[in-house]
Scaffold this motif. Structure first.
Motif, mmCIF file in Angstrom:
data_model
loop_
_atom_site.group_PDB
_atom_site.id
_atom_site.type_symbol
_atom_site.label_atom_id
_atom_site.label_comp_id
_atom_site.label_asym_id
_atom_site.label_seq_id
_atom_site.Cartn_x
_atom_site.Cartn_y
_atom_site.Cartn_z
ATOM 1 N N LEU A 152 -8.871 -10.529 -11.844
ATOM 2 C CA LEU A 152 -9.740 -9.863 -11.012
ATOM 3 C C LEU A 152 -9.481 -9.691 -9.449
ATOM 4 O O LEU A 152 -10.093 -10.248 -8.747
ATOM 5 C CB LEU A 152 -11.216 -10.220 -11.274
ATOM 6 N N PHE A 153 -8.419 -9.545 -9.404
ATOM 7 C CA PHE A 153 -7.816 -9.647 -7.983
ATOM 8 C C PHE A 153 -8.246 -8.588 -6.984
ATOM 9 O O PHE A 153 -8.389 -8.730 -5.823
ATOM 10 C CB PHE A 153 -6.250 -9.710 -7.982
ATOM 11 N N LYS A 154 -8.412 -7.423 -7.675
ATOM 12 C CA LYS A 154 -9.032 -6.176 -6.909
ATOM 13 C C LYS A 154 -10.395 -6.888 -6.083
ATOM 14 O O LYS A 154 -10.585 -6.560 -4.947
ATOM 15 C CB LYS A 154 -9.357 -5.190 -7.863
ATOM 16 N N ASN A 162 -9.709 -8.768 -3.027
ATOM 17 C CA ASN A 162 -9.295 -7.683 -2.085
ATOM 18 C C ASN A 162 -10.377 -7.083 -1.304
ATOM 19 O O ASN A 162 -10.835 -6.783 -0.032
ATOM 20 C CB ASN A 162 -8.185 -6.846 -2.400
ATOM 21 N N ASP A 193 -3.655 -11.281 0.386
ATOM 22 C CA ASP A 193 -2.145 -11.645 0.734
ATOM 23 C C ASP A 193 -1.786 -13.138 0.533
ATOM 24 O O ASP A 193 -1.014 -13.877 0.213
ATOM 25 C CB ASP A 193 -1.722 -11.117 1.955
ATOM 26 N N ARG A 231 8.055 -12.946 -8.536
ATOM 27 C CA ARG A 231 6.995 -11.943 -8.336
ATOM 28 C C ARG A 231 7.661 -10.586 -8.916
ATOM 29 O O ARG A 231 8.568 -10.146 -8.626
ATOM 30 C CB ARG A 231 6.619 -11.852 -6.871
ATOM 31 N N LYS A 242 -6.310 -11.510 -21.105
ATOM 32 C CA LYS A 242 -7.408 -10.856 -20.351
ATOM 33 C C LYS A 242 -8.546 -10.353 -21.119
ATOM 34 O O LYS A 242 -9.478 -10.326 -20.736
ATOM 35 C CB LYS A 242 -6.685 -9.157 -19.749
ATOM 36 N N ARG A 298 -10.122 -13.767 -19.591
ATOM 37 C CA ARG A 298 -9.070 -14.294 -18.718
ATOM 38 C C ARG A 298 -9.276 -15.721 -18.615
ATOM 39 O O ARG A 298 -9.819 -16.546 -19.158
ATOM 40 C CB ARG A 298 -9.646 -13.837 -17.293
HETATM 41 N N1 LIG Z 1 -3.696 -8.242 -1.221
HETATM 42 C C1 LIG Z 1 -2.910 -7.612 -2.012
HETATM 43 N N2 LIG Z 1 -3.128 -6.839 -3.076
HETATM 44 C C2 LIG Z 1 -2.453 -6.393 -4.077
HETATM 45 C C3 LIG Z 1 -1.079 -6.491 -3.501
HETATM 46 N N3 LIG Z 1 -0.307 -5.850 -4.603
HETATM 47 C C4 LIG Z 1 -1.311 -5.320 -5.478
HETATM 48 N N4 LIG Z 1 -2.396 -5.722 -4.906
HETATM 49 C C5 LIG Z 1 -3.666 -5.131 -5.433
HETATM 50 O O1 LIG Z 1 -4.099 -6.101 -6.643
HETATM 51 C C6 LIG Z 1 -4.953 -5.353 -7.299
HETATM 52 C C7 LIG Z 1 -4.922 -5.510 -8.784
HETATM 53 O O2 LIG Z 1 -5.889 -4.768 -9.406
HETATM 54 P P1 LIG Z 1 -6.101 -4.611 -10.985
HETATM 55 O O3 LIG Z 1 -4.387 -4.185 -11.464
HETATM 56 O O4 LIG Z 1 -7.026 -3.960 -11.258
HETATM 57 O O5 LIG Z 1 -6.020 -5.957 -11.549
HETATM 58 P P2 LIG Z 1 -7.251 -7.060 -11.268
HETATM 59 O O6 LIG Z 1 -8.285 -6.753 -10.573
HETATM 60 O O7 LIG Z 1 -6.705 -8.279 -10.966
HETATM 61 O O8 LIG Z 1 -8.048 -7.408 -12.837
HETATM 62 P P3 LIG Z 1 -7.381 -7.927 -14.194
HETATM 63 O O9 LIG Z 1 -5.880 -7.942 -14.046
HETATM 64 O O10 LIG Z 1 -7.682 -7.119 -15.241
HETATM 65 O O11 LIG Z 1 -7.816 -9.504 -14.093
HETATM 66 C C8 LIG Z 1 -5.173 -3.794 -6.828
HETATM 67 O O12 LIG Z 1 -6.280 -3.827 -6.179
HETATM 68 C C9 LIG Z 1 -3.954 -3.871 -5.845
HETATM 69 O O13 LIG Z 1 -4.161 -3.044 -4.808
HETATM 70 C C10 LIG Z 1 -0.516 -7.231 -2.547
HETATM 71 O O14 LIG Z 1 0.696 -7.463 -2.194
HETATM 72 N N5 LIG Z 1 -1.445 -7.702 -1.675
#
Ligand SMILES: Nc1nc2c(ncn2[C@@H]2O[C@H](COP(=O)(O)OP(=O)(O)OP(=O)(O)O)[C@@H](O)[C@H]2O)c(=O)[nH]1
Length: 389
Positions: free
Chosen positions: A255-257, A260, A269, A291, A365, A369
């Motif tokens: 849930l990295f989104k 952010n 970051d 990475r 996932k 997760r």
């Molecule tokens: N801050 C930052 N965000 C990044 C970078 N690369 C990718 N992202 C973000 O990582 C997020 C990945 O989101 P998703 O692919 O929807 O996955 P998620 O939210 O981690 O959800 P799951 O993988 O299903 O757990 C996106 O919002 C990208 O913009 C980066 O270098 N820096």
């Protein structure tokens, strides 16, 4: 052969070689992205050339005797002190304090003014030759000591030329001290020094070029945010055929989104950087972590038992969950899902193992997760010729 060398011509060529060294080093410096030691080396070449020119003019009585003797010794010894400092910088060491570089020529100047020894040819020549030989030996040491850290091939020929130059000065010093120096020997020594100066200038340019290429290569294989290798680096480091008894894992932050969206991209970051630092800190020196892109990472564990690979993956998962990344007043927490493939046989292409690990990650996932899921081994290819397509 020495009898055939025309000393005045050799001396003119000697100064020309030094000037050529200065110009070529300045040119390399102008082209270099982060030049190191090159300004010092160019100045050293120039000082040596002017010192030699001054001595030449003095011989023709164009300059007062006391002036050219003291000044040419000052320029010669300062030139070689700078030469050493420049080689040190070129090799990649930190800049040395100016006082250490100035100490040698100033010591000779003070001693010279106090005793007037530079007014005599042999003591003046001995002081210059001694300083030159010692500075060149120190330069060899500087160039070679960084070889392990930065193994550029041109370090060796550069060190060899510096050694040769030092040996010529030391031999000349021996003849000077024993009052056995001859004009022929003088001409031969300067002739070899000419070759050394050209060779050294060439090697300075070559080393700078090799360094620039190595940096480009490294930049092309490094993720700038985390400092880990990127996909290209990872694939280039893996054996063509993954050996049985190793493991491959895909790691994806959960849930990295949301991180952010809630804390901003910069905080995201920092989470990526902290995750990478923590994960790299858990691994053995020879494990490979890279990475792959976004919030996805890949890990290869060479020579690892099946149980141990699962334990490593589990440890990475747990330590990620324990991470607390401070952002303003709050602590960001994060978790990671892993798809882990244990390589149980040879002959299956990397892409198949990656697909298997990816399917396991997808499963992790789907199951909620923050977990490790073991990958089912990919189906065995029936025809070896189809492997790698
Ligand atoms: N801050 C930052 N965000 C990044 C970078 N690369 C990718 N992202 C973000 O990582 C997020 C990945 O989101 P998703 O692919 O929807 O996955 P998620 O939210 O981690 O959800 P799951 O993988 O299903 O757990 C996106 O919002 C990208 O913009 C980066 O270098 N820096």
């Amino acid at each position: 052969m020495p009898a055939q060398l025309h000393l005045p011509t050799v001396l003119v060529l000697y100064k020309t070689a030094l000037l050529a060294g200065a110009l070529s080093t300045l040119h390399v410096r102008h082209r270099a992205v982060r030049p190191r030691g090159l300004a010092l080396l160019a100045t050293a070449f120039l000082l040596l050339a002017f010192g030699s020119a001054l001595a030449g003019m003095g011989e023709y009585e164009a300059v007062p005797y006391w002036l050219w003797t003291h000044l040419s010794l000052l320029m010669g010894t300062a030139g070689y002190a700078l030469y050493w400092a420049g080689m040190r910088g070129l090799s990649g060491r930190r800049r040395i304090r100016a006082v250490w570089v100035a100490a040698v020529p100033i010591a000779w100047l003070v001693l010279g003014l106090a005793t007037q020894f530079p007014l005599e040819n042999l003591p003046r020549a001995a002081a210059f030759h001694l300083t030159a030989a010692l500075a060149l030996v120190a330069s060899v040491w500087e160039v070679l000591r960084d070889h392990r850290r930065e193994p550029l091939p041109s370090r060796w020929p550069l060190a060899a030329l510096l050694c040769l130059s030092a040996a010529i000065y030391a031999t000349r010093l021996f003849y000077i001290v024993n009052d056995a120096a001859t004009a022929d020997g003088f001409a031969l020594a300067f002739y070899i020094q000419i070759l050394c100066h050209f060779g050294i200038a060439l090697m300075i340019a070559t080393l700078s070029k090799e360094r620039a290429e190595a940096r480009l290569e490294q930049a092309a294989q490094t993720d700038p945010l985390t400092g880990l290798g990127n996909r290209r680096w990872f694939v280039s480091r893996l054996p063509a055929d993954l050996p049985p008894g190793s493991a491959l894992a895909l790691l994806d932050l959960d849930l990295f989104k949301q991180i952010n969206d809630r804390f901003g991209h910069a905080a995201g970051d920092r989470v990526l950087v902290e995750f990478a630092r923590n994960a790299a800190g858990q691994l053995r020196d020879y494990d490979l972590l890279a990475r792959f892109g976004g919030e996805e990472f890949v890990l290869y564990l060479p020579t690892v038992a099946e149980k141990e690979a699962t334990a490593v993956a589990e440890r990475l998962r747990a330590s990620t969950q324990a991470l607390q990344i401070r952002e303003g007043g709050t602590a960001i927490t994060v978790s990671v899902s892993l798809g882990l493939a244990w390589i149980d046989r040879a002959g299956t292409p990397l892409d198949d193992w990656l697909r298997a690990a990816d399917a396991a990650l997808y499963e992790a996932k789907s199951q909620g997760r923050n977990r490790v899921v073991r990958a089912a081994p990919p189906a065995q290819r029936s025809h070896p010729a189809s492997a790698g397509r």
